[in-house]
Design an enzyme around this catalytic site. Structure first.
Site, PDB file in Angstrom:
ATOM      1  N   PHE A  19       0.861  -1.175   0.000  1.00 56.27           N
ATOM      2  CA  PHE A  19       0.000   0.000   0.000  1.00 56.27           C
ATOM      3  C   PHE A  19       0.893   1.220   0.000  1.00 56.27           C
ATOM      4  O   PHE A  19       2.069   1.148   0.330  1.00 56.27           O
ATOM      5  CB  PHE A  19      -0.986   0.030   1.182  1.00 56.27           C
ATOM      6  N   SER A  20       0.344   2.366  -0.387  1.00 52.28           N
ATOM      7  CA  SER A  20       1.197   3.523  -0.668  1.00 52.28           C
ATOM      8  C   SER A  20       1.044   4.684   0.282  1.00 52.28           C
ATOM      9  O   SER A  20       1.789   5.655   0.182  1.00 52.28           O
ATOM     10  CB  SER A  20       0.929   4.022  -2.100  1.00 52.28           C
ATOM     11  N   SER A  21       0.105   4.645   1.228  1.00 50.08           N
ATOM     12  CA  SER A  21      -0.061   5.785   2.120  1.00 50.08           C
ATOM     13  C   SER A  21      -0.170   5.310   3.559  1.00 50.08           C
ATOM     14  O   SER A  21      -0.668   4.215   3.820  1.00 50.08           O
ATOM     15  CB  SER A  21      -1.313   6.594   1.757  1.00 50.08           C
TER      16      SER A  21
END
Length: 500
Positions: A19-21
């Site tokens: 995931f990126s955040s």
């Protein structure tokens, strides 16, 4: 689709989670992706290798960062080395977990994995991508291509909207704040969107500049504040020379705000400063006073960094209270190690330790420790720093929730939100640099440090090189002055001892 067959040897499966955040970290993303992988492995009697589960926390797939330097890159390396056997399965929630790059690059990544003999399984729709499957149904490549195009367009749109939003905010910055974040001597009035000065904290800032104009060093200012119990704006925090130095250098005291934007340069995420916005904050220091301090003889050393490198910088802690040890080059009998709490005036055990014998013992004993060190084991590199950052964010969120439910003090809540924001930014930075296993760069640092020790170099560059490796391998170093030992502690609490 894979069919369960007890007559066939069991196959290995590996889970990849991304995931990126940081917001996704506290949500359902990890649990959902992990549960899907476990369920699929159980259903088809696969051996899910927990030791080599690959996770990229806070890593973007939009720029290919996960495959270039993240855990997906480690998986590709493990495949090429034969650690992951051919015929294994890589389990992902969706194709966009693998990549959100341009469709051409994303398709190339999928092809690279499949041609290496690995079957990709997308758990959300139970589709498989393998050499045999794609030969049987070439339309699978078209389906994958469409998914990659969609994922990349979504990321491009998010990026464009983010930049457009920032540009719009900057255009109205003189009439309303861009963000609720502000220096801790100010607070934001949400109703009329203006900043207010917190008088007690503004006085502290003015005292810093007043003392600096008189030639008082940032270390002495911090010591004075601690002895007089001046609040450091955090209940469990003390004033340090770094905190004083940051305030003395901050243009926010004269009302100037320097926003930053995230840009990608050479494949890496970078915070780039934008043109300053003047009169953004209410000024509490005159421009003349600010410039006088910046150009004064003390400003070149505000951060407290001397010209000499010591191999125990920022890693040695006091054997009495656990506070960081300061290495002072100007002690009467040569460089000495002194407890920072005693220097700050909050502890009575002011007992300097001669640094020379400690340094000599370390240089003699570290070479064997470094040579025997297995830097490929989990915990080295940046993974420990990411774990610490994750824990800090989780703790701050819990504290903010507890206070918001039991308190109506808006100033305290705003300060806690600001702290959480800073911790989340730190998490993003740590995630950007995340690496779990040894890399060629880390191996190079270790080799350089061993070389410096073997040649007996004592210059600043060699000391810094040795210090970097000490701080990677160990969590803290304690000098036992009474027994004449140096204990170097690992993250698990185990220590290696060197005699002085």
């Amino acid at each position: 689709m894979i069919q369960s067959d007890t007559s066939v040897a069991k196959r290995y499966a590996y889970s990849y989670v991304r995931f990126s955040s940081p917001e996704q970290m506290s949500g359902d993303s990890i649990r959902r992706q992990t549960a899907l992988a476990v369920s699929y492995a159980d259903e088809f009697s696969l051996i899910l290798d927990d030791r080599l589960t690959y996770r990229d926390y806070g890593i973007s797939g939009f720029r290919g960062q996960n495959s270039a330097s993240g855990r997906l890159g480690d998986f590709l390396g493990a495949v090429s080395l034969g650690i992951v056997p051919q015929g294994s399965l890589l389990l992902v929630e969706n194709l966009d977990r693998l990549s959100r790059e341009s469709a051409l690059n994303a398709q190339s990544l999928l092809t690279q994995i499949v041609l290496a003999g690995i079957t990709i399984v997308t758990l959300s729709d139970r589709r498989t991508y393998s050499i045999d499957e794609l030969r049987r149904d070439p339309m699978g490549l078209i389906y994958a291509l469409i998914n990659f195009i969609r994922a990349n367009e979504e990321s491009e749109l998010k990026s464009f909207r983010g930049k457009a939003s920032f540009s719009a905010k900057r255009a109205i910055a003189e009439s309303e704040p861009i963000t609720s974040s502000c220096p801790r001597w100010l607070s934001l009035n949400k109703n009329d969107k203006t900043f207010s000065i917190i008088p007690a904290r503004a006085k502290v800032v003015r005292d810093i500049f007043s003392l600096a104009q008189k030639g008082v060093s940032n270390t002495k200012i911090a010591e004075t504040f601690n002895r007089h119990k001046v609040p450091a704006w955090k209940s469990d925090s003390l004033w340090t020379r770094d905190k004083v130095g940051w305030i003395a250098r901050s243009s926010a005291v004269i009302g100037t705000f320097i926003p930053h934007v995230i840009e990608w340069k050479d494949g890496r995420q970078t915070r780039v400063p934008c043109p300053p916005i003047r009169r953004y904050y209410p000024a509490i220091i005159s421009v003349d006073t600010f410039q006088q301090v910046q150009t004064g003889r003390l400003t070149s050393n505000w951060a407290g960094h001397g010209s000499i490198g010591y191999i125990l910088n920022q890693i040695a802690v006091c054997e009495n209270c656990g506070s960081l040890m300061i290495i002072s080059p100007s002690a009467p009998n040569g460089p000495s190690m002194i407890c920072s709490a005693s220097v700050a005036g909050t502890a009575a055990h002011y007992a300097p330790i001669a640094y020379g014998p400690v340094d000599a013992a370390l240089r003699q004993g570290l070479s064997a420790i470094f040579t025997a060190c297995d830097i490929s084991a989990p915990g080295y590199g940046r993974s420990r720093r990411l774990s610490v950052a994750q824990n800090n964010v989780d703790r701050a969120r819990r504290e903010l929730l507890a206070v918001s439910l039991s308190s109506s003090h808006t100033d305290l809540l705003e300060e806690m939100r600001h702290t959480l924001y800073l911790l989340e930014q730190d998490l993003l930075d740590k995630a950007d640099m995340y690496q779990h296993s040894a890399t060629s760069k880390l191996e190079k640092k270790l080799s350089e440090a061993i070389g410096c020790l073997s040649t007996g170099r004592h210059d600043k560059k060699s000391s810094i090189a040795i210090n970097k490796v000490i701080r990677i391998i160990f969590s803290k170093v304690v000098v036992r002055s009474e027994t004449g030992h140096i204990d170097l502690y690992h993250d698990d609490g185990k220590a290696q001892r060197i005699n002085i």
